[in-house]
Design a protein around this motif. Sequence first.
Motif, PDB file in Angstrom:
ATOM      1  N   GLU A 210      59.717  52.321  17.287  1.00 44.35           N
ATOM      2  CA  GLU A 210      58.634  51.340  17.178  1.00 44.35           C
ATOM      3  C   GLU A 210      57.798  51.322  18.444  1.00 44.35           C
ATOM      4  N   PHE A 211      58.485  51.362  19.581  1.00 48.25           N
ATOM      5  CA  PHE A 211      57.780  51.343  20.868  1.00 48.25           C
ATOM      6  C   PHE A 211      56.851  52.542  21.023  1.00 48.25           C
ATOM      7  N   GLN A 212      57.344  53.720  20.729  1.00 51.21           N
ATOM      8  CA  GLN A 212      56.514  54.909  20.878  1.00 51.21           C
ATOM      9  C   GLN A 212      55.341  54.898  19.905  1.00 51.21           C
ATOM     10  N   THR A 213      55.555  54.372  18.708  1.00 51.50           N
ATOM     11  CA  THR A 213      54.461  54.263  17.734  1.00 51.50           C
ATOM     12  C   THR A 213      53.392  53.300  18.225  1.00 51.50           C
ATOM     13  N   LEU A 214      53.815  52.149  18.738  1.00 50.85           N
ATOM     14  CA  LEU A 214      52.873  51.161  19.247  1.00 50.85           C
ATOM     15  C   LEU A 214      52.120  51.689  20.459  1.00 50.85           C
ATOM     16  N   LEU A 215      52.822  52.406  21.329  1.00 48.56           N
ATOM     17  CA  LEU A 215      52.201  52.962  22.520  1.00 48.56           C
ATOM     18  C   LEU A 215      51.145  53.993  22.146  1.00 48.56           C
ATOM     19  N   ALA A 216      51.463  54.858  21.195  1.00 48.21           N
ATOM     20  CA  ALA A 216      50.494  55.856  20.749  1.00 48.21           C
ATOM     21  C   ALA A 216      49.268  55.184  20.135  1.00 48.21           C
ATOM     22  N   ALA A 217      49.489  54.146  19.334  1.00 49.32           N
ATOM     23  CA  ALA A 217      48.367  53.436  18.716  1.00 49.32           C
ATOM     24  C   ALA A 217      47.501  52.755  19.763  1.00 49.32           C
ATOM     25  N   ALA A 218      48.144  52.202  20.805  1.00 53.58           N
ATOM     26  CA  ALA A 218      47.397  51.520  21.862  1.00 53.58           C
ATOM     27  C   ALA A 218      46.495  52.498  22.613  1.00 53.58           C
ATOM     28  N   VAL A 219      47.018  53.687  22.901  1.00 56.65           N
ATOM     29  CA  VAL A 219      46.203  54.699  23.582  1.00 56.65           C
ATOM     30  C   VAL A 219      45.076  55.163  22.671  1.00 56.65           C
ATOM     31  N   LYS A 220      45.391  55.374  21.400  1.00 54.84           N
ATOM     32  CA  LYS A 220      44.380  55.858  20.458  1.00 54.84           C
ATOM     33  C   LYS A 220      43.218  54.886  20.326  1.00 54.84           C
TER      34      LYS A 220
ATOM     35  N   PHE B 270      28.357  37.904  25.248  1.00 59.13           N
ATOM     36  CA  PHE B 270      29.418  38.602  24.535  1.00 59.13           C
ATOM     37  C   PHE B 270      29.688  39.895  25.291  1.00 59.13           C
ATOM     38  N   GLU B 271      30.804  39.943  25.998  1.00 57.07           N
ATOM     39  CA  GLU B 271      31.129  41.130  26.781  1.00 57.07           C
ATOM     40  C   GLU B 271      32.500  41.650  26.410  1.00 57.07           C
ATOM     41  N   GLY B 272      32.697  42.932  26.675  1.00 60.53           N
ATOM     42  CA  GLY B 272      33.958  43.568  26.359  1.00 60.53           C
ATOM     43  C   GLY B 272      33.973  44.110  24.946  1.00 60.53           C
ATOM     44  N   THR B 273      35.168  44.296  24.433  1.00 58.01           N
ATOM     45  CA  THR B 273      35.358  44.846  23.084  1.00 58.01           C
ATOM     46  C   THR B 273      36.218  43.892  22.281  1.00 58.01           C
ATOM     47  N   THR B 274      35.589  43.150  21.393  1.00 57.18           N
ATOM     48  CA  THR B 274      36.336  42.297  20.473  1.00 57.18           C
ATOM     49  C   THR B 274      36.812  43.150  19.311  1.00 57.18           C
ATOM     50  N   ARG B 275      38.073  42.981  18.938  1.00 54.07           N
ATOM     51  CA  ARG B 275      38.662  43.772  17.862  1.00 54.07           C
ATOM     52  C   ARG B 275      39.091  42.878  16.704  1.00 54.07           C
ATOM     53  N   ASP B 276      39.137  43.473  15.514  1.00 53.66           N
ATOM     54  CA  ASP B 276      39.591  42.719  14.348  1.00 53.66           C
ATOM     55  C   ASP B 276      41.113  42.743  14.287  1.00 53.66           C
ATOM     56  N   GLU B 277      41.679  42.188  13.218  1.00 52.79           N
ATOM     57  CA  GLU B 277      43.132  42.070  13.128  1.00 52.79           C
ATOM     58  C   GLU B 277      43.828  43.431  13.084  1.00 52.79           C
ATOM     59  N   ALA B 278      43.106  44.464  12.677  1.00 56.88           N
ATOM     60  CA  ALA B 278      43.678  45.808  12.636  1.00 56.88           C
ATOM     61  C   ALA B 278      43.497  46.547  13.956  1.00 56.88           C
ATOM     62  N   GLY B 279      42.859  45.892  14.929  1.00 54.96           N
ATOM     63  CA  GLY B 279      42.648  46.517  16.225  1.00 54.96           C
ATOM     64  C   GLY B 279      41.385  47.348  16.317  1.00 54.96           C
ATOM     65  N   ARG B 280      40.530  47.303  15.296  1.00 56.18           N
ATOM     66  CA  ARG B 280      39.286  48.070  15.315  1.00 56.18           C
ATOM     67  C   ARG B 280      38.184  47.278  16.005  1.00 56.18           C
TER      68      ARG B 280
ATOM     69  N   LEU C 228      43.211  34.164  17.557  1.00 61.45           N
ATOM     70  CA  LEU C 228      43.179  35.244  16.572  1.00 61.45           C
ATOM     71  C   LEU C 228      42.427  36.473  17.064  1.00 61.45           C
ATOM     72  N   ALA C 229      41.541  36.290  18.020  1.00 62.60           N
ATOM     73  CA  ALA C 229      40.725  37.403  18.504  1.00 62.60           C
ATOM     74  C   ALA C 229      41.574  38.407  19.270  1.00 62.60           C
ATOM     75  N   ARG C 230      41.211  39.663  19.160  1.00 65.07           N
ATOM     76  CA  ARG C 230      41.908  40.734  19.869  1.00 65.07           C
ATOM     77  C   ARG C 230      40.930  41.446  20.800  1.00 65.07           C
ATOM     78  N   GLY C 231      41.499  42.265  21.674  1.00 62.70           N
ATOM     79  CA  GLY C 231      40.660  43.070  22.555  1.00 62.70           C
ATOM     80  C   GLY C 231      40.504  42.455  23.928  1.00 62.70           C
ATOM     81  N   ASP C 232      39.585  43.014  24.685  1.00 58.99           N
ATOM     82  CA  ASP C 232      39.240  42.464  26.001  1.00 58.99           C
ATOM     83  C   ASP C 232      37.841  41.875  25.882  1.00 58.99           C
TER      84      ASP C 232
END
Length: 558
Positions: free
Chosen positions: A166-176, A13-23, A47-51
Amino acid sequence: MNDRALPVTAHLFEGTTRDEAGRPVANAEQHWRGLVRQHGPQRAAALARGDFAVAFTLDDGSVFMAVDRFAVRTLCYGVQHGVLSFASRADTVGKAIGAEIDLQALYDYLYFHVIPSPRTAFQGVQRLPAAHFALWRDGRLEVKPYWQPDFGQTAGKISFSSLKGEFQTLLAAAVKRQLGGAKTGCFLSGGTDSSTIAGMFGRVAGSPASTYSIGFEAEGYDELGFARIAARHFGTDHHEYYVTSADIVDSLPAVAAHYDQPFGNSSALPAFFCAKLAREDGAAHLLAGDGGDELFGGNTRYAKQRVFGVHDDLPGVVKSFVDPLFDNAAMASVPGLRKVASYVRQAKVAMPDRMQTYNLLHRLGQEEVLTAAFLRRVDGDAPLRQQREVWVQAANAGLLNRQLAYDWRYTLAECDLPKVCGTAELARVSVGFPMLDQDLVDFSMRLPDRYKLRGMKLRWFFKEALRGFLPDEILVKKKHGFGLPFGVWVHGHPQLNAMAREALGELAGRGVVQAGFVKALMDERLGEHPGYFGEMVWILTVMELWLRHHAPGFRVES
């Protein structure tokens, strides 16, 4: 990274698996087992998120393996005597099963300058392609995609302002999502993507980013001026390092050997020095801007292929008249019509074959470069067959989006992401790619073609949505990146030239390239055009340095 191959009874199990909310999930194994039990293998991977790169035994005794959409994390596997082994690195699995070097993989490397999945440098060892999962059951392996790009464009009237928000909101969330407890910084090339990430970092973190840039003392290659513009604009804690030809002599053998197979993206060296600079400053995690061009239409080849698309859209009766008229030797010899003849000749080549018109190996002539013994053992048509297979996977999309999907595989998953991840790992820092956040990728697929490429204006929406946020100088600059002036340096720096000559001579001694070609390349062609022929010197030098470390006894039998 795991440094040993794991048998079928183990897990990875490598990387960062995230839940549906991106956590990030606290327990990756528990999360993955729950997903598979509830949804089945294919749906679980989708369904899995993350890298992530995961491999584990299911309740029924079968083995499930999967990597993320862009193969930020890698997973390699091989079977020996009915036993499956897997690890994150191809050389680890190759050593575990006693695999020999795959000559076809070396040919693929010379063609692509990387070895695209599923092949690796080792016979019997494969790499799971991006967005794929695999099941090992009853001694049989089944590999399938769990996700493919779906460019379902937004229907009806489109509001630019709402999409911009929407784009700027998504971009900020992605960086966060990429910010953690360790000190995090940003690569800063001075380009649109890295500048965007660095600026957004300050917005979401509440304090300016630490940014890291490299420059070159070579005309036409240094972009520190643009990096400084971005650093001043966003008030970052900026750090710079000038890479010299002596640095290449000192570091190239280690960087080449670090990869699990030959890797010829020459930007790997600049990326390494940038990551090393960050590590020395105390950064443990870096954000990279990779993906913006491929999501939002920023590469010049997209505009170029749109021009060729005019010919594609001509009625058959018109083509039957135009093509013979201009595609002939007579027209090609007329100065005023030479470009028209070249256009028609290239336009007649179907995609994706057309994109290989300038392939370096083909332009130089593989029969002139490679030994007859090597060529007898490889299939020169295999790389193009694979490209055609990838191309048709997005058959329902238009020309531009098909190019994007193609580049998600070849430019991102097979080339740019391994470049950044590999060199960052060597420098002992981790990397995050906010542009490849799932919500942002899904958003990009909804954008109309005209928002990505408006006429001949590249990444129109991206730039307009960030106008006022990014400095104007960066919005209008030409794309460059961390290009390495290797050809210029290897031609003018005696020690680097000697290293390359020795490496190419040894590669000729292994029976891969012809000694006569090596002599002509180093003595004549390199001086004629250092930038162009230096690329071939680079990929051959890297191949030999890698073989020297991983397979010193390798030789092509005559």
